[in-house]
Write an enzyme that holds these catalytic residues in place. Sequence first.
Site, mmCIF file in Angstrom:
data_model
loop_
_atom_site.group_PDB
_atom_site.id
_atom_site.type_symbol
_atom_site.label_atom_id
_atom_site.label_comp_id
_atom_site.label_asym_id
_atom_site.label_seq_id
_atom_site.Cartn_x
_atom_site.Cartn_y
_atom_site.Cartn_z
ATOM 1 N N GLN A 22 -6.838 26.251 -72.573
ATOM 2 C CA GLN A 22 -6.881 25.407 -71.376
ATOM 3 C C GLN A 22 -6.261 26.184 -70.220
ATOM 4 O O GLN A 22 -5.106 26.594 -70.308
ATOM 5 C CB GLN A 22 -6.048 24.167 -71.714
ATOM 6 C CG GLN A 22 -6.024 23.073 -70.706
ATOM 7 C CD GLN A 22 -5.010 22.002 -71.135
ATOM 8 O OE1 GLN A 22 -4.242 22.185 -72.061
ATOM 9 N NE2 GLN A 22 -4.999 20.897 -70.430
ATOM 10 N N SER A 37 -1.885 27.846 -74.202
ATOM 11 C CA SER A 37 -1.711 27.960 -75.656
ATOM 12 C C SER A 37 -2.880 28.693 -76.271
ATOM 13 O O SER A 37 -4.029 28.374 -75.990
ATOM 14 C CB SER A 37 -1.704 26.561 -76.294
ATOM 15 O OG SER A 37 -0.517 25.892 -76.054
ATOM 16 N N SER A 58 -2.401 24.833 -65.767
ATOM 17 C CA SER A 58 -1.148 25.093 -65.037
ATOM 18 C C SER A 58 -1.129 26.483 -64.423
ATOM 19 O O SER A 58 -1.731 27.428 -64.936
ATOM 20 C CB SER A 58 0.043 24.983 -65.987
ATOM 21 O OG SER A 58 0.123 23.707 -66.525
ATOM 22 N N GLU A 113 -4.425 14.699 -73.670
ATOM 23 C CA GLU A 113 -3.285 15.574 -73.957
ATOM 24 C C GLU A 113 -2.030 14.757 -74.224
ATOM 25 O O GLU A 113 -1.244 15.040 -75.098
ATOM 26 C CB GLU A 113 -3.044 16.496 -72.771
ATOM 27 C CG GLU A 113 -1.989 17.566 -73.042
ATOM 28 C CD GLU A 113 -1.815 18.505 -71.860
ATOM 29 O OE1 GLU A 113 -1.767 18.007 -70.719
ATOM 30 O OE2 GLU A 113 -1.744 19.719 -72.076
ATOM 31 N N GLU A 141 10.043 13.176 -66.392
ATOM 32 C CA GLU A 141 10.096 12.574 -65.054
ATOM 33 C C GLU A 141 8.718 12.081 -64.622
ATOM 34 O O GLU A 141 8.582 11.001 -64.029
ATOM 35 C CB GLU A 141 10.653 13.586 -64.034
ATOM 36 C CG GLU A 141 12.147 13.892 -64.209
ATOM 37 C CD GLU A 141 12.464 14.725 -65.448
ATOM 38 O OE1 GLU A 141 11.562 15.425 -65.971
ATOM 39 O OE2 GLU A 141 13.627 14.669 -65.892
#
Lengths: 380, 403
Positions: free
Chosen positions: B129, B164, B132, B247, B372
């Site tokens: 993936q 990953s 990010s 996810e 958060e």
Amino acid sequence: MPEVGAREAIDLETEREFRESVRHFVDSTYPLSSVRASIDRSADYDLTAWAQATSDLQVAGLHLSEEVGGEGQGLGVTGIVFEEFGRSLVPSPLLGTVGLACTTLASIADIDHERFIAPLLSGDATATVAWMSENGTWDPRDTPAVVSGVGDDLHVSGTLDLVIDGACVDTVFVVARTLSPESGLILVAVDTTDAGFTARPLDSLDLTRRLARIELANASCVQIGGSDETKTIDAALLAATTLLCYESAGAARRAMEMSVEYAKIRYQFGRPIGSFQAIKHACADMLARVELISAICVDAAQELTWGDVTAAATVHAAKAFVSDAFFSVASETIQVHGGIGFTWEHDSHLFFRRAKSSELMFGDAGAHRALIAQAEGWRS
Amino acid sequence: MNDHVQEFRERARAWLEAHATQRVKRSLPPESGVSDAVGNDIEGARARQRSLAEAGLAGIMWPEQYGGAGLGVDERLAFDSEAAQFSTGLAVFDVAMNLVGPTLLAHGTEEQKRSHLPAILRGDEIWCQLFSEPGAGSDLASLSTRADLRNDGWHVNGQKVWTSGAVHSAFAILIARTDFEAPKHRGLTYFVVDMAAPGVTVRPLRQMTGDSHFAEVFLDDVVLPLESVVGEIGDGWSVVRTTLSNERVSIGGEPGVEAAQLIGLAREGHHGSVEMDSALVDAIADLHVRNRVLKALEHRTTANTAAGAQPGPEASIFKLEYAALQKIGNDLALRILGPAGLLQGSDAPLDGAWQRNLLTSPYLRIAGGTDEIQRNVIAERILGLPADKDDNRRQPFNQLVRG
């Protein structure tokens, strides 16, 4: 552990409809405003409302077997009633009469249910179960009550403390022992009009919970059940503990909802305080606790209903978790409300008191963790 | 109970007993899903995945026309409950099975579904993936890897991180910016990337455990054919949301630290271990309680899913609580080990397994949506509390302040 599918699928729709009918009843009969009024007046339970609850919703007999006049539902159905009553902190005979008395009586073999259970189901009479000694533990085995006499001429003596609804019910069912040293636990019924029965209402931290100290001075009593009802009483206490957890689930959710609502309408620094992450995250944590509380209540009730060997352990886990989680939500509720949450007039402290009281009742988190450790053989 | 489901369950159990290893509960911590070990024995994993597919147990709810079993949620739940007691060693296919598959099924073209889904099920394709970036973590939508449309296809330039299994992957799902004038969420497009394409460089990323489960991926003028777009050009965020929702569910699928393991560890009395006092027993019992409560949440989620109810906050709550409990469990394990907790590796008891777990667990509160962010999601989407004020979601991307 039976697989998903082996058990009846939850009929979400039926459950939702039942919950709505209970909530509608509670909102119209016992709104939170009336609760406050009853506290301020130190009034007795509204028995007209209670009679309505027992007749309209059958609240007293849902999880009792049909043989004794109940509805034969699972414990979780009564749990929903406790949850909805908990939402409004309803001061009522529900915990004493249904949670303790009905639950205990219904498990006793060959009980004269017309005499002892029927009046409770119809709302004509109220009751409770007593077993705590002064400075005692919540273990029924520590009961201070002793029964003497034979046959139909039995008497019971002892001082029982922290009896739920002890001073405002018709019958107190007392967990007792006989004079014989090897005596198991027995259950006797004491009419509260008996000369040997004195009850003093106690000043309860939870303003919505009535507690009493009972002096039994050779009070006449009738034995219910056999010469050793220890198992019945233990099982009933597990069920009552589960119902108390459901009550806490409802109250915790209400407290969380109040906090969220306040966070949306209270403005400081030019915006709703709920837009600040500290408040926002506190509310998220409250919701997380409320959902976890709810989930473990359902598991505990299901395992008890199905007689799983893991049921007792699950009830202990439930009480351990719910005890602290509800109190945490109630404390945070005051925090989110700021100064106004600290006033007498605001409802926050009613939830705070209920949470602390329910945390301690039937054993706090540490006590139930100790029971788990003991059952698992984890010794220090 | 439904005969078909029971039969399916028995088939699942038979396959697992033949091809997977029973999870052994001892004083060792649960295996980590983000260690180098995941990449060991790729060929073995491929063989197992192929066998699973041949047994009709892969892609249980995927449509039959793409190689799936075409069954329902009851069978899916039955398989999951049987598999819970086993370690299948198929983690290398997690991205492909749990993220890519559902995303392509929801948004992919017929061609994309036909060419990739059966291959994924057979274990022929390992995927990673590419989401990010160093500058775009929680604020994923602020990513800046760009894809420019030219005559010969989409030219991609940028850098991805925390990928990953990139080292083993044949394909990737990529989200890149295709419109720099639009507000950040609206200028994104979702692509399928051939990891063997020129310009793709994978550099292993060393995590705090010392392992390199993740990688940085550099994209230097990688050319993607027009058919590699998934969904609409400029509407990549809708597709990303599908991927991310899957996810959230898949983290926390690994078994967690259990009280029995800690008690076992304490009783083994490794050199330096502390005495089991009542405070320690109480702390372990508390973990036991919270594990049981989390299991109750799983039961509720399962029951709701089986009854067809809309998903609620359960996934976020589960992740928050699961991550918290792993920290508590690992801290307790190190507490039990006493001074031996100062060591790691073969100088430490049990080859440092608990130390490795301790050093792995911080990622649980960060990956797949930080604590958060989970709290923000619960507060804003479930409780309806107002969104954070500083929102830059309406400004054109090329005017945003980023750092």
